[in-house]
Design a protein around this motif. Structure first.
Motif, PDB file in Angstrom:
ATOM      1  N   UNK A 111      28.728 -59.830  22.327  1.00 31.41           N
ATOM      2  CA  UNK A 111      28.550 -58.455  22.770  1.00 31.41           C
ATOM      3  C   UNK A 111      29.016 -58.287  24.221  1.00 31.41           C
ATOM      4  N   UNK A 112      29.925 -57.351  24.505  1.00 27.45           N
ATOM      5  CA  UNK A 112      30.464 -57.215  25.868  1.00 27.45           C
ATOM      6  C   UNK A 112      29.401 -56.927  26.922  1.00 27.45           C
ATOM      7  N   UNK A 113      28.427 -56.072  26.602  1.00 30.51           N
ATOM      8  CA  UNK A 113      27.381 -55.767  27.579  1.00 30.51           C
ATOM      9  C   UNK A 113      26.529 -56.997  27.869  1.00 30.51           C
ATOM     10  N   UNK A 114      26.284 -57.792  26.833  1.00 33.15           N
ATOM     11  CA  UNK A 114      25.505 -59.004  27.044  1.00 33.15           C
ATOM     12  C   UNK A 114      26.291 -60.043  27.846  1.00 33.15           C
ATOM     13  N   UNK A 115      27.596 -60.114  27.618  1.00 30.70           N
ATOM     14  CA  UNK A 115      28.422 -61.033  28.412  1.00 30.70           C
ATOM     15  C   UNK A 115      28.328 -60.696  29.896  1.00 30.70           C
TER      16      UNK A 115
END
Length: 380
Positions: A111-115
């Motif tokens: 997930x980009x936000x989690x990265x």
């Protein structure tokens, strides 16, 4: 035991964004081949960075792998210079997030936000703490009351204000212990720091494979002052357990919410990273120590799973688990987005992936994980 071949044979097409020559990508492709799957499509990070992104079909399952260990990619993300140099991590962080945002379509295993949180130690620490995960105390954890560190004077003030006689100073966006200092001032007039950082003849900072000890506060201060502009994370030095007289922690891989693989790391210094002279320890002895201390191996793994649950949109994370002296308590030091490079390890007993390496275990978990993802919107 779950069979990766049976679990994923009829799944959708796979793609991996990585450096094609890297062993991480090779191990992933090998796992797919052993599972009887068509070879995943490899999209080089270099192409993503130089061609304005990449396009994926709506059914493609997209895995992101580390952009590290490639000189051209590193130069684009951090700027020119040897890969061993310290610095450029703030630019690397922004560049990586921009590159991830340039990927279009597909279903993501990362997930980009989690990265964005996983690659900022301050934000990651804050998310873990808010979820009730045991973490070392930090005055720089992103959130209410967090402190920005501008240099050594700020570090000294925080050490005094928070009773941090022993602490770790870490670049906020660093990895593999790059730029880390383990500082000990727990004695009258005493201060020392263990760090892999050394100064090259031209004044540039580089990571060495052999950590060294700094005993001059002026030298420690000068190093912290140089690292601070890119962001620093401070945390209390957790008093770790030992095996055979060596400082000990564990890297635990959690795949879709379940701890599947673990390796014990031991070091003669506070830095147990295997590339810095750390050694693999005795996992059976660690399990026995947890059980004998009353905490229990199962509970130690549950703490790793609680940490991973803070990132439900990411298929797999590597959790750095810190056992306290006596093995009766644990804390989570870090959660790593690309923490699955554990060559030669197979699944833990009772994990459901016994006999599978870390990459095969992730392939086996794909159907269940994909079922939790939102249906991808058609890309125009």
């Amino acid at each position: 035991m779950i069979s990766a071949r049976a679990a994923a044979r009829t799944g959708p097409p796979l793609a991996v964004v990585g450096n094609p020559e890297n062993r991480r990508v090779r191990l992933h492709l090998d796992a797919a081949r052993r599972a009887g799957l068509p070879a995943p499509r490899v999209v080089p990070w270099l192409d993503v960075l130089t061609r304005g992104g990449a396009e994926f079909g709506p059914e493609e399952i997209v895995r992101l792998d580390s952009p590290g260990e490639n000189a051209e990619v590193d130069e684009i993300l951090r700027g020119p210079g040897p890969q061993t140099r310290v610095g450029g991590t703030a630019r690397w962080y922004t560049g990586l997030l921009d590159a991830v945002a340039s990927l279009r379509g597909g279903q993501r295993l990362d997930n980009p936000e989690e990265l964005a949180i996983l690659f900022d130690k301050r934000r990651c620490h804050a998310r873990l703490a808010a979820a009730g995960v045991s973490v070392p105390h930090s005055p720089t954890s992103a959130g209410a009351g967090a402190t920005t560190v501008r240099g050594w004077d700020d570090v000294r003030a925080l050490m005094s204000g928070h009773g941090l006689h022993r602490l770790f100073v870490k670049p906020a966006h660093g990895s593999s212990a790059s730029g880390v200092l383990a500082i000990d001032s727990a004695g009258p007039g005493r201060i020392r720091a263990v760090t892999p950082v050394e100064t090259a003849p031209g004044g540039e900072l580089h990571n060495s494979l052999r950590p060294r000890v700094l005993r001059s506060e002026a030298e420690i201060a000068a190093l912290v002052d140089r690292l601070a502009p890119e962001g620093l994370h401070l945390e209390r030095w957790w008093p770790k357990a030992a095996q055979a007289g060596r400082s000990t922690d564990l890297r635990v891989l959690v795949v879709h919410g379940r701890a599947t693989h673990a390796v014990v790391r031991t070091g003669s210094s506070p830095l147990t990273n295997l590339h810095l002279g750390g050694r693999r320890g005795d996992l059976a002895a660690a399990r026995s120590a947890f059980d004998s201390a009353g905490l229990g191996w199962a509970q130690a793994l549950e703490e790793c799973e609680r940490a991973a649950a803070c990132f439900p949109g990411t298929l797999a994370v590597g959790v750095d688990l810190l056992p306290a002296r006596g093995w009766s308590r644990v804390a989570v030091g870090e959660v790593n987005a690309f923490g699955d490079l554990l060559p030669g390890l197979t699944g833990l007993p009772g994990s459901g992936v016994e006999g599978l390496d870390t990459y095969a275990a992730q392939l086996a978990a794909l159907p269940a994980f994909i079922s939790t993802l939102p249906t991808p919107a058609p890309h125009p």
